[in-house]
Design a protein around this motif. Structure first.
Motif, PDB file in Angstrom:
ATOM      1  N   LEU A 308       0.852  -1.190   0.000  1.00  0.00           N
ATOM      2  CA  LEU A 308       0.000   0.000   0.000  1.00  0.00           C
ATOM      3  C   LEU A 308       0.885   1.236   0.000  1.00  0.00           C
ATOM      4  O   LEU A 308       1.550   1.547   0.984  1.00  0.00           O
ATOM      5  N   ARG A 309       0.882   1.951  -1.114  1.00  0.00           N
ATOM      6  CA  ARG A 309       1.767   3.099  -1.299  1.00  0.00           C
ATOM      7  C   ARG A 309       0.957   4.383  -1.447  1.00  0.00           C
ATOM      8  O   ARG A 309      -0.158   4.383  -1.968  1.00  0.00           O
ATOM      9  N   VAL A 310       1.531   5.472  -1.016  1.00  0.00           N
ATOM     10  CA  VAL A 310       0.913   6.791  -1.137  1.00  0.00           C
ATOM     11  C   VAL A 310       2.000   7.774  -1.561  1.00  0.00           C
ATOM     12  O   VAL A 310       3.161   7.413  -1.699  1.00  0.00           O
ATOM     13  N   HIS A 311       1.627   9.017  -1.793  1.00  0.00           N
ATOM     14  CA  HIS A 311       2.641  10.071  -1.939  1.00  0.00           C
ATOM     15  C   HIS A 311       2.123  11.349  -1.314  1.00  0.00           C
ATOM     16  O   HIS A 311       0.925  11.480  -1.029  1.00  0.00           O
ATOM     17  N   ALA A 312       3.020  12.256  -1.065  1.00  0.00           N
ATOM     18  CA  ALA A 312       2.646  13.508  -0.422  1.00  0.00           C
ATOM     19  C   ALA A 312       1.634  14.258  -1.293  1.00  0.00           C
ATOM     20  O   ALA A 312       1.666  14.152  -2.525  1.00  0.00           O
ATOM     21  N   PRO A 313       0.714  15.019  -0.689  1.00  0.00           N
ATOM     22  CA  PRO A 313      -0.235  15.816  -1.487  1.00  0.00           C
ATOM     23  C   PRO A 313       0.498  16.716  -2.465  1.00  0.00           C
ATOM     24  O   PRO A 313       1.533  17.312  -2.136  1.00  0.00           O
ATOM     25  N   LEU A 314      -0.033  16.815  -3.652  1.00  0.00           N
ATOM     26  CA  LEU A 314       0.588  17.629  -4.698  1.00  0.00           C
ATOM     27  C   LEU A 314       0.072  19.066  -4.632  1.00  0.00           C
ATOM     28  O   LEU A 314      -1.124  19.286  -4.431  1.00  0.00           O
ATOM     29  N   PRO A 315       0.924  20.042  -4.838  1.00  0.00           N
ATOM     30  CA  PRO A 315       0.444  21.429  -4.866  1.00  0.00           C
ATOM     31  C   PRO A 315      -0.414  21.730  -6.086  1.00  0.00           C
ATOM     32  O   PRO A 315      -1.191  22.679  -6.078  1.00  0.00           O
ATOM     33  N   THR A 316      -0.269  20.945  -7.145  1.00  0.00           N
ATOM     34  CA  THR A 316      -1.099  21.129  -8.331  1.00  0.00           C
ATOM     35  C   THR A 316      -1.348  19.779  -8.972  1.00  0.00           C
ATOM     36  O   THR A 316      -0.531  18.874  -8.887  1.00  0.00           O
ATOM     37  N   TRP A 317      -2.523  19.641  -9.604  1.00  0.00           N
ATOM     38  CA  TRP A 317      -2.841  18.442 -10.376  1.00  0.00           C
ATOM     39  C   TRP A 317      -2.756  18.705 -11.878  1.00  0.00           C
ATOM     40  O   TRP A 317      -2.970  17.799 -12.668  1.00  0.00           O
ATOM     41  N   THR A 318      -2.464  19.941 -12.272  1.00  0.00           N
ATOM     42  CA  THR A 318      -2.494  20.287 -13.690  1.00  0.00           C
ATOM     43  C   THR A 318      -1.204  20.995 -14.086  1.00  0.00           C
ATOM     44  O   THR A 318      -0.512  21.592 -13.260  1.00  0.00           O
ATOM     45  N   CYS A 319      -0.916  20.903 -15.375  1.00  0.00           N
ATOM     46  CA  CYS A 319       0.204  21.643 -15.960  1.00  0.00           C
ATOM     47  C   CYS A 319      -0.171  21.913 -17.410  1.00  0.00           C
ATOM     48  O   CYS A 319      -0.267  20.974 -18.208  1.00  0.00           O
ATOM     49  N   GLY A 320      -0.436  23.179 -17.737  1.00  0.00           N
ATOM     50  CA  GLY A 320      -0.872  23.501 -19.084  1.00  0.00           C
ATOM     51  C   GLY A 320      -2.155  22.775 -19.421  1.00  0.00           C
ATOM     52  O   GLY A 320      -3.155  22.857 -18.699  1.00  0.00           O
TER      53      GLY A 320
END
Length: 454
Positions: A308-320
């Motif tokens: 079970l893996r996770v990652h830190a919350p992202l500051p953005t979900w979009t790029c262009g």
């Protein structure tokens, strides 16, 4: 079919999706239902030969699937959960029983459980019915992204029986990264934006077990479990097992969560490894005889362990003109059973915001994708946090915190309200927040205000 403001070019945009898991399928089908005509899905696997274990089909998910025209077939093979029982793993003592009959009347759909292959398979069948708009490219992973704007450009490296094929570049109007926890699209975005949010070890692993009816039927005590419309969670220190019937009660599904002691053995690509039956029995060795009987039914050599893996919350979900979807941006632990549901909500909202575009210019696309992020980000991360917290609460060892939790369970048994359930999956207040949310309607209602404010 024109967009909300009449620009037919919007529905003609070329939209590419990396990955055909729950989020990717939801994106493709939702976009096609909104009238988009040029959708390409790039998938690493050679086919969608669906496997997996049980999955919970919560009302917020069912509402979307019904709108997409695939719920009726999924419903036929699913099981309606009418009660939940939270029990002490070691003794099988009942800590709480919660009646779930009210869910259908309250939210318009019951809380059902099914097989992952049924859910994904019916979504895929829905996509195939939209074959004029959706094209699948199998054995074709997105391996890198060169540009995110103004028009995304990425590399697809086909896989063949003899190894990698010749890579090719694809340019599109919109790229949706639905390629999971190991997302190459996210990895490239983070690199380009100089953001550090690497995948981290949750310290937990899971066994997923499917016991056929013919095996369960040999023991009347176990057959009673299979024939009940009930989900059971057996809890213990740092461990739990959640179990329920699926596939028209032909299979009993058990999903566990326990400390991950075998991380080094997990393949990098899948986070799965062949588990040890001896180790599984040791981990749950102090659980009640009923559980022991079921774990002993698992054939030698067929124990699989998921990391079970996770990652830190992202500051953005979009790029262009690119947006991330599902586990690529909000992987969640399974303790609220909302991972797939949230990926499907992502797909529904993306279809809404792109269909509402006033024109197909890259700058307009980028703004619409930001509307998607605003509509989805706080909700998804709130559920990520709540799932992690629920796991901690269910895995308490001896001490003051466990005493307080068990007092709350006792109060519930003695007549407390459903909203006070310590297991937040069964908590009426949490259910209202999750099940009562119509992400499609919310995106429709909020699009103009958010879009115009960007």
């Amino acid at each position: 079919m024109a967009s909300a403001n009449g620009d037919t070019k919007v529905k003609d945009m070329h939209i590419c999706i990396a990955g055909s898991g729950m989020g990717g399928l939801a994106c493709a089908l939702s976009l096609a239902k909104e009238g988009f005509t040029h959708i390409d899905v790039f998938e690493t696997a050679s086919n969608l030969g669906f496997v997996g274990a049980g999955i919970q089909l919560a009302p917020n998910m069912a509402r979307i699937l019904d709108r997409l025209g695939v719920w009726d077939e999924i419903y036929k093979d699913a099981v309606d959960l009418l009660t939940t029982s939270i029990r002490q793993g070691s003794s099988d003592e009942s800590l709480a029983n919660v009646d779930l009959h009210y869910i259908r009347d309250t939210y318009g759909y019951p809380h059902m459980v099914g097989h992952r292959s049924s859910l994904a398979g019916e979504m895929y069948e829905g996509c195939k019915r939209e074959s004029a708009s959706i094209k699948f490219h199998f054995s074709s992973p997105v391996t890198s992204v060169q540009l995110f704007s103004p028009k995304p450009t990425f590399t697809v490296t086909p896989r063949t029986d003899k190894g990698g094929g010749d890579p090719s570049n694809v340019t599109c109007d919109v790229l949706l990264g639905a390629d999971g926890i190991k997302s190459q699209v996210r990895k490239q975005m983070l690199h380009d934006l100089s953001i550090d949010a690497t995948v981290v070890d949750s310290g937990q692993a899971a066994y997923r077990i499917m016991l056929p009816r013919e095996e369960m039927a040999k023991d009347p005590e176990l057959l009673e479990l299979l024939d009940a419309d009930r989900v059971i969670r057996w809890i213990g220190e740092r461990r739990h097992i959640i179990a329920y019937p699926v596939s028209g009660k032909r299979i009993y599904n058990l999903s566990t969560a326990q400390p991950d002691t075998n991380f080094a053995e997990a393949p990098d690509e899948t986070y799965t490894t062949r588990g040890s039956k001896e180790e599984m029995l040791r981990v749950y060795g102090d659980f009640c005889p009923k559980v022991q009987k079921m774990l002993n039914m698992v054939p030698e050599g067929e124990v699989c362990e998921w990391k079970l893996r996770v990652h830190a919350p992202l500051p953005t979900w979009t790029c262009g003109s690119m947006a991330l979807v599902g586990d690529a941006c909000h992987p969640t632990l399974p303790h609220l059973a909302q991972g797939a549901a949230q990926a499907i909500e992502d797909g529904a909202v993306l279809a809404v915001v792109l269909s509402r575009l006033p024109d197909s210019r890259p700058e307009s696309v980028a703004k619409a994708l930001k509307v998607y992020e605003v509509c989805r980000k706080d909700r998804a991360y709130a559920l990520v946090d709540l799932a992690a917290a629920n796991g901690r609460d269910m895995h308490l060892g001896e001490g003051a915190a466990k005493e307080e939790r068990d007092k709350a369970f006792k109060a519930l048994r003695e007549g407390g309200k459903a909203g006070s359930v310590p297991d937040k999956w069964a908590d009426a207040d949490v259910q209202k927040m999750i099940y009562g949310h119509d992400c499609y309607k919310n995106a429709q209602d909020e699009f103009d205000n958010i879009y115009n404010s960007l």
